[in-house]
Scaffold this motif. Structure first.
Motif, mmCIF file in Angstrom:
data_model
loop_
_atom_site.group_PDB
_atom_site.id
_atom_site.type_symbol
_atom_site.label_atom_id
_atom_site.label_comp_id
_atom_site.label_asym_id
_atom_site.label_seq_id
_atom_site.Cartn_x
_atom_site.Cartn_y
_atom_site.Cartn_z
ATOM 1 N N SER A 437 0.806 -1.216 0.000
ATOM 2 C CA SER A 437 0.000 0.000 0.000
ATOM 3 C C SER A 437 0.840 1.268 0.000
ATOM 4 O O SER A 437 0.356 2.333 -0.384
ATOM 5 C CB SER A 437 -0.913 0.005 1.232
ATOM 6 O OG SER A 437 -0.142 -0.013 2.425
ATOM 7 N N GLU A 438 2.106 1.210 0.440
ATOM 8 C CA GLU A 438 2.916 2.415 0.542
ATOM 9 C C GLU A 438 3.258 3.009 -0.821
ATOM 10 O O GLU A 438 3.685 4.169 -0.895
ATOM 11 C CB GLU A 438 4.193 2.131 1.331
ATOM 12 C CG GLU A 438 3.953 1.834 2.794
ATOM 13 C CD GLU A 438 5.238 1.718 3.574
ATOM 14 O OE1 GLU A 438 6.278 2.229 3.095
ATOM 15 O OE2 GLU A 438 5.229 1.116 4.668
ATOM 16 N N TYR A 441 1.925 6.379 -1.783
ATOM 17 C CA TYR A 441 2.504 7.599 -1.217
ATOM 18 C C TYR A 441 3.035 8.520 -2.319
ATOM 19 O O TYR A 441 3.073 9.740 -2.143
ATOM 20 C CB TYR A 441 3.628 7.222 -0.260
ATOM 21 C CG TYR A 441 4.042 8.304 0.696
ATOM 22 C CD1 TYR A 441 3.126 8.902 1.546
ATOM 23 C CD2 TYR A 441 5.365 8.727 0.766
ATOM 24 C CE1 TYR A 441 3.513 9.876 2.438
ATOM 25 C CE2 TYR A 441 5.763 9.706 1.661
ATOM 26 C CZ TYR A 441 4.836 10.282 2.502
ATOM 27 O OH TYR A 441 5.220 11.248 3.387
ATOM 28 N N HIS A 565 1.040 6.825 11.897
ATOM 29 C CA HIS A 565 1.095 7.605 10.671
ATOM 30 C C HIS A 565 -0.228 8.335 10.454
ATOM 31 O O HIS A 565 -1.309 7.767 10.645
ATOM 32 C CB HIS A 565 1.379 6.698 9.476
ATOM 33 C CG HIS A 565 2.841 6.597 9.145
ATOM 34 N ND1 HIS A 565 3.539 7.613 8.535
ATOM 35 C CD2 HIS A 565 3.739 5.600 9.353
ATOM 36 C CE1 HIS A 565 4.792 7.241 8.364
ATOM 37 N NE2 HIS A 565 4.941 6.026 8.856
ATOM 38 N N GLU A 566 -0.143 9.592 10.071
ATOM 39 C CA GLU A 566 -1.361 10.344 9.809
ATOM 40 C C GLU A 566 -2.046 9.845 8.537
ATOM 41 O O GLU A 566 -3.274 9.883 8.453
ATOM 42 C CB GLU A 566 -1.039 11.836 9.702
ATOM 43 C CG GLU A 566 -0.570 12.455 11.012
ATOM 44 C CD GLU A 566 -0.385 13.947 10.904
ATOM 45 O OE1 GLU A 566 -0.751 14.522 9.843
ATOM 46 O OE2 GLU A 566 0.106 14.561 11.867
ATOM 47 N N ALA A 567 -1.275 9.408 7.550
ATOM 48 C CA ALA A 567 -1.850 8.831 6.328
ATOM 49 C C ALA A 567 -2.030 7.328 6.529
ATOM 50 O O ALA A 567 -1.361 6.502 5.904
ATOM 51 C CB ALA A 567 -0.959 9.135 5.121
ATOM 52 N N MET A 568 -2.954 6.966 7.411
ATOM 53 C CA MET A 568 -3.117 5.556 7.787
ATOM 54 C C MET A 568 -3.680 4.720 6.642
ATOM 55 O O MET A 568 -3.501 3.501 6.633
ATOM 56 C CB MET A 568 -4.031 5.459 9.010
ATOM 57 C CG MET A 568 -3.472 6.142 10.248
ATOM 58 S SD MET A 568 -4.587 6.042 11.661
ATOM 59 C CE MET A 568 -4.630 4.277 11.915
ATOM 60 N N TYR A 569 -4.361 5.357 5.706
ATOM 61 C CA TYR A 569 -4.887 4.579 4.581
ATOM 62 C C TYR A 569 -3.779 4.181 3.617
ATOM 63 O O TYR A 569 -3.982 3.327 2.740
ATOM 64 C CB TYR A 569 -5.951 5.394 3.851
ATOM 65 C CG TYR A 569 -5.461 6.702 3.292
ATOM 66 C CD1 TYR A 569 -5.009 6.797 1.978
ATOM 67 C CD2 TYR A 569 -5.436 7.850 4.074
ATOM 68 C CE1 TYR A 569 -4.552 7.983 1.465
ATOM 69 C CE2 TYR A 569 -4.983 9.049 3.567
ATOM 70 C CZ TYR A 569 -4.545 9.122 2.258
ATOM 71 O OH TYR A 569 -4.083 10.313 1.754
ATOM 72 N N ILE A 570 -2.615 4.777 3.746
ATOM 73 C CA ILE A 570 -1.448 4.396 2.932
ATOM 74 C C ILE A 570 -0.527 3.488 3.743
ATOM 75 O O ILE A 570 -0.106 2.436 3.269
ATOM 76 C CB ILE A 570 -0.693 5.647 2.444
ATOM 77 C CG1 ILE A 570 -1.575 6.459 1.484
ATOM 78 C CG2 ILE A 570 0.617 5.260 1.765
ATOM 79 C CD1 ILE A 570 -0.936 7.740 1.010
ATOM 80 N N ARG A 572 -0.611 1.108 6.145
ATOM 81 C CA ARG A 572 -1.510 0.187 6.833
ATOM 82 C C ARG A 572 -0.694 -0.810 7.639
ATOM 83 O O ARG A 572 0.180 -1.495 7.110
ATOM 84 C CB ARG A 572 -2.390 -0.547 5.824
ATOM 85 C CG ARG A 572 -3.201 0.399 4.939
ATOM 86 C CD ARG A 572 -3.912 -0.369 3.843
ATOM 87 N NE ARG A 572 -4.561 0.523 2.892
ATOM 88 C CZ ARG A 572 -5.118 0.120 1.747
ATOM 89 N NH1 ARG A 572 -5.088 -1.174 1.425
ATOM 90 N NH2 ARG A 572 -5.678 0.993 0.946
ATOM 91 N N LYS A 574 -1.551 -3.616 8.891
ATOM 92 C CA LYS A 574 -1.756 -5.019 8.534
ATOM 93 C C LYS A 574 -0.925 -5.427 7.324
ATOM 94 O O LYS A 574 -0.633 -6.604 7.151
ATOM 95 C CB LYS A 574 -3.240 -5.269 8.255
ATOM 96 C CG LYS A 574 -4.118 -5.176 9.492
ATOM 97 C CD LYS A 574 -5.550 -5.531 9.166
ATOM 98 C CE LYS A 574 -6.409 -5.495 10.427
ATOM 99 N NZ LYS A 574 -7.826 -5.847 10.142
ATOM 100 N N GLU A 575 -0.553 -4.477 6.485
ATOM 101 C CA GLU A 575 0.233 -4.791 5.294
ATOM 102 C C GLU A 575 1.716 -4.522 5.484
ATOM 103 O O GLU A 575 2.492 -4.660 4.544
ATOM 104 C CB GLU A 575 -0.309 -4.006 4.097
ATOM 105 C CG GLU A 575 -1.749 -4.359 3.734
ATOM 106 C CD GLU A 575 -2.163 -3.749 2.408
ATOM 107 O OE1 GLU A 575 -1.268 -3.372 1.626
ATOM 108 O OE2 GLU A 575 -3.373 -3.655 2.160
#
Length: 806
Positions: A437-438, A441, A565-570, A572, A574-575
């Motif tokens: 997921s990163e 970014y 991390h403030e950008a938790m949707y990036i 993640r 779990k990943e």
């Protein structure tokens, strides 16, 4: 040496600056102004508040230092001793020291007679702080440069008791401030550098307290590389009709000539930012290969936590700058380790390693910052740091910025990269991203006007050369490895298993899909040299307890920081390839932490060593550790022996308790027997005193009645027996009276009393009504029984009528 910029000459400013200031700027090598200086200085010197937003490295420090000196020089007010004319507030000590250095140099070169003073925190004791404030009062500075907390102590007085709210007011009862060390009643200029960072770091209460003691008639400047909502609120609270200066960086290299579109950037145009997506256990190899392929340069490597900085600082010092005392085994072991490292890293020049983070003491922070800044161009050096060194610091000749971990706050990304490519120079930056997921970014930063290009994955050949192509014979990982980690597809995604149409033979078979791996193995072929480097790091950790322990702490702090991390949707959690990240830290074993639950920890190869045998290289620390370990083992052995003895004592105590209970029961039976024998003896003695055979026969037939009469519940018989015995003793054997005589005497006495109460007018004597008297006695006894406990009364066995008939 003149610095190339795109602005006008300093002499073109209107109104013009003083000649001494122009000469000082020229002496520093600045022939032309940068865009931010050209837009800010005229507005600031014409008595206007300013809000300046410009990319990092654009020359904001001179943009406010020059107006501060110009406004103080124009002012006709003579500052007395202890009065301050200008205050410059910075979020960090390093940035405040840098601003103070520029200000002091400008004062020296311009010939202006103003006394600056640097006031920052970090003192180790209250005594040191008091001494610093005393020296400052003795100096009587005209310009203060410092951090918010210490400036609050100087301008408002030290808070001795009580607490502050965000507005700066004291809420706790009895809150008292000391005497201010300087007066700001005649202040001319206030500057807040990196104003957004001042609010982010929690200085809101200190800023409110400082603004409360400053005069309203002043010039205020807010300087920042980014504009935030909190900064807008500060503008409304402390500025009056400010002039906003926003300097944008535009990139013409990617512009479409036909459309004339020019892309906007929030980083300098001379800065190239690259990203590299690679597994986390290969970051260290990539950093060393990048250094080897680029030649001697100055690097800044950013980590997310202070613990990670400490760990990799000691690790790289051991790898890149090994000393005889730092390798156990003496010089032969040192030569063997150097030869092993030479196979993996060949720089050919010395590299100095430095560290800087917020938990270091102030003296060490200043020494580190000064030593790395003093490295001349052409010498190789690495500064490992956190975001404490991400804002405003102007470290000369920084060639490359490497972000081992992307910042928790996305706003810090541009500030980190801005430590290079400053004042028109070129520079490069590299950020590592984990697969998965990163990778989003990159698009996220593109929306923030920070363009990035794909970086090159560097390989090392057998001869030690660094290339961007895989060595011959390197192939991708076989995809069949995923079969071991496969799982069946959910029921809802299978074919028509649950369909009623068709036969069972026509149903689609259950499809197995591979489980999502931590990173796609086929995309990243094996890197044996990187694996050798990690094995060497683990060997180093197995020989140095300090590195071993710091590695565990650094990994745990990294995982905890990743979750914030403030950008938790990036980013993640779990990943996150956490097993590969643990290998990248060179851990010997996985620590016990909840984030590892449900992870494939079996894939982590534990290092075969008893961690209690890993020594400290410092002989004193090792001696203390061995002593503590021996004491702990002795305590554990003693505790084990105590537990064993306790179990034995409990077994013996249980047996003893059983015998004691049996003995207690036997003693109780003996007491009961003695008590019963004594009672029986007393009963026999009292029965012997009764000389009425008929009554004795009656009591013998009813033992319960005898026991009640003789046990003390009813004292009539006992009293009668005692009275009879007493009379026998007084009158002797001849004067002994029987029980019937005693009863008859009592009846005669009752008749006499009844006769005395009878009426004197009665002519004939009324006969004794013993039945009426008995009824009265029964009624009186019944009334007494309602309020008292029923008592046993003596019944002689015959009635009064029978006695009269006889």
């Amino acid at each position: 040496m003149a610095v190339p910029t795109l602005g006008s000459a300093w002499t073109a400013l209107r109104p013009p600056l003083r000649q001494g200031i122009l000469e000082a700027v020229a002496s520093l090598g600045f022939e032309r102004m940068t865009p931010v200086q050209e837009g800010t200085i005229p507005a600031f010197t014409q008595n206007s508040d300013v809000v300046v937003e410009a990319a990092t490295g654009s020359g904001k420090t001179l943009a406010f230092v020059v107006p501060v000196l110009e406004l103080l020089a124009r002012s006709q007010t003579q500052l007395a001793h202890g009065e301050v004319g200008a205050v410059i507030i910075s979020p960090t000590r390093e940035l405040a020291s840098q601003i103070f250095g520029v200000l002091d140099e400008m004062l020296r070169l311009s010939g202006l007679d103003y006394k600056p003073c640097l006031v920052v925190g970090g003192s180790q004791s209250a005594t040191s702080t008091a001494d610093e404030l005393a020296r400052m009062r003795e100096l009587g500075p005209d310009i203060l440069v410092g951090t918010p907390g210490r400036l609050e102590d100087v301008l408002c007085g030290r808070l001795k008791r009580g607490k502050k709210t965000k507005s700066g007011t004291i809420t706790a009862a009895g809150g008292v401030r000391g005497r201010p060390s300087a007066s700001a009643q005649r202040l001319e200029v206030l500057v807040l550098d990196e104003a957004d960072r001042l609010l982010d770091m929690g200085f809101e209460a200190s800023l409110s307290a400082i603004l409360a003691v400053l005069p309203k008639q002043r010039r205020t400047g807010l300087f920042s590389a980014t504009m935030t909502e909190g900064l807008s609120q500060l503008m409304r609270a402390g500025l009056r009709n400010p002039v906003r200066v926003q300097v944008q960086v535009q990139d013409r290299r990617g512009a479409d000539s036909s459309s004339g579109v020019i892309s906007e950037r929030r980083i300098p145009a001379t800065l190239t930012v690259a990203y590299l997506v690679c597994p986390p256990d290969r970051k260290l190899a990539q950093v060393l290969r990048h250094i080897q392929s680029s030649g001697p340069q100055k690097y800044i490597v950013y980590f997310s936590t202070c613990a990670a900085v400490d760990y990799f600082y000691r690790l790289l010092r051991r790898l890149l700058c090994p000393a005889a005392g730092a390798v156990p085994g003496g010089k032969p072991a040192l030569r063997a380790e150097r030869q092993r490292l030479a196979r993996l890293f060949r720089a050919g020049y010395p590299i100095s390693v430095h560290s800087l983070h917020g938990q270091m003491v102030q003296k060490k922070r200043q020494a580190t910052y000064g030593a790395f800044s003093a490295l001349p161009a052409g010498e190789a050096g690495i500064l490992l740091c956190t975001d404490v060194a991400s804002r405003g610091l102007d470290i000369p000749d920084v060639d490359c910025v490497i972000q081992w971990d992307p910042p928790t706050d996305p706003k810090s990304f541009a500030h980190r990269c801005g430590r290079t490519a400053r004042a028109g120079r070129s520079g490069s930056a590299l950020v590592f991203l984990n697969p998965g997921s990163e990778e989003a970014y990159v698009d996220f930063l593109a929306l923030r006007k920070i363009p990035m290009v794909a970086g090159r994955y560097l390989w090392q050949g057998e001869d030690g050369s660094i290339t961007d192509s895989a060595p011959p014979g390197v192939v991708g990982v076989d995809d069949d490895d995923d079969d071991e980690e496969s799982e069946p597809e959910p029921e809802s995604e299978r074919g028509s298993e649950d369909s009623d149409d068709g036969d069972a033979d026509d149903r689609a078979p259950a499809v197995k899909r591979p489980r999502r791996r931590a990173f796609p193995a086929a995309k990243y072929p094996p890197d044996t040299r990187s694996d050798e480097l990690i094995d060497m790091v683990r060997d180093v950790a197995a020989s140095d307890r300090d590195i071993y322990k710091r590695g565990n702490v650094a990994f745990v702090s990294f995982v905890q920081s990743y979750l914030k991390h403030e950008a938790m949707y990036i980013f993640r959690a779990k990943e996150l390839p956490i097993i590969e990240a643990a290998r990248g830290f060179g851990l010997l074993h996985l620590p016990s932490m909840p984030e590892l639950r449900g992870r494939p920890t079996a894939r982590f190869a534990r290092y075969a060593i008893d961690t209690d045998t890993i020594p400290y290289l410092d002989a004193r620390r090792e001696e203390q550790r061995v002593a503590r370990l021996a004491a702990a083992k002795a305590a554990a052995q003693e505790s084990k022996s105590a537990r064993k003895k306790l179990r034995k004592d409990k077994a013996e105590a249980w047996s003893n308790a059983r015998e004691e209970r049996a003995q207690a029961q036997a003693r109780k039976r003996e007491r009961i027997q003695r008590r019963d024998a004594a009672a029986k003896a007393r009963e026999d003695e009292m029965l012997a005193r009764i000389n009425d055979p008929s009554l004795r026969e009656l009591l013998a037939k009813d033992p319960l009645l005898a026991k009640q009469m003789l046990s003390g519940r009813d004292k009539s018989l006992r009293d009668m027996a005692q009275i009879a015995a007493g009379r026998r003793e007084r009158s002797g054997p001849r004067g002994a009276q029987s029980l019937e005589a005693i009863i008859e005497a009592a009846r005669e006495k009752r008749r006499a009393q009844a006769a005395s109460r009878s009426s004197s007018s009665s002519s004939e004597e009324e006969p004794d009504d013993w039945e009426a008297m008995a009824r009265k006695e029964k009624i009186r006894a019944r009334l007494e029984a309602k309020t008292k406990r029923r008592r046993f009364t003596f019944n002689p066995g015959f009635s009064d009528e029978e006695e009269e008939q006889q």
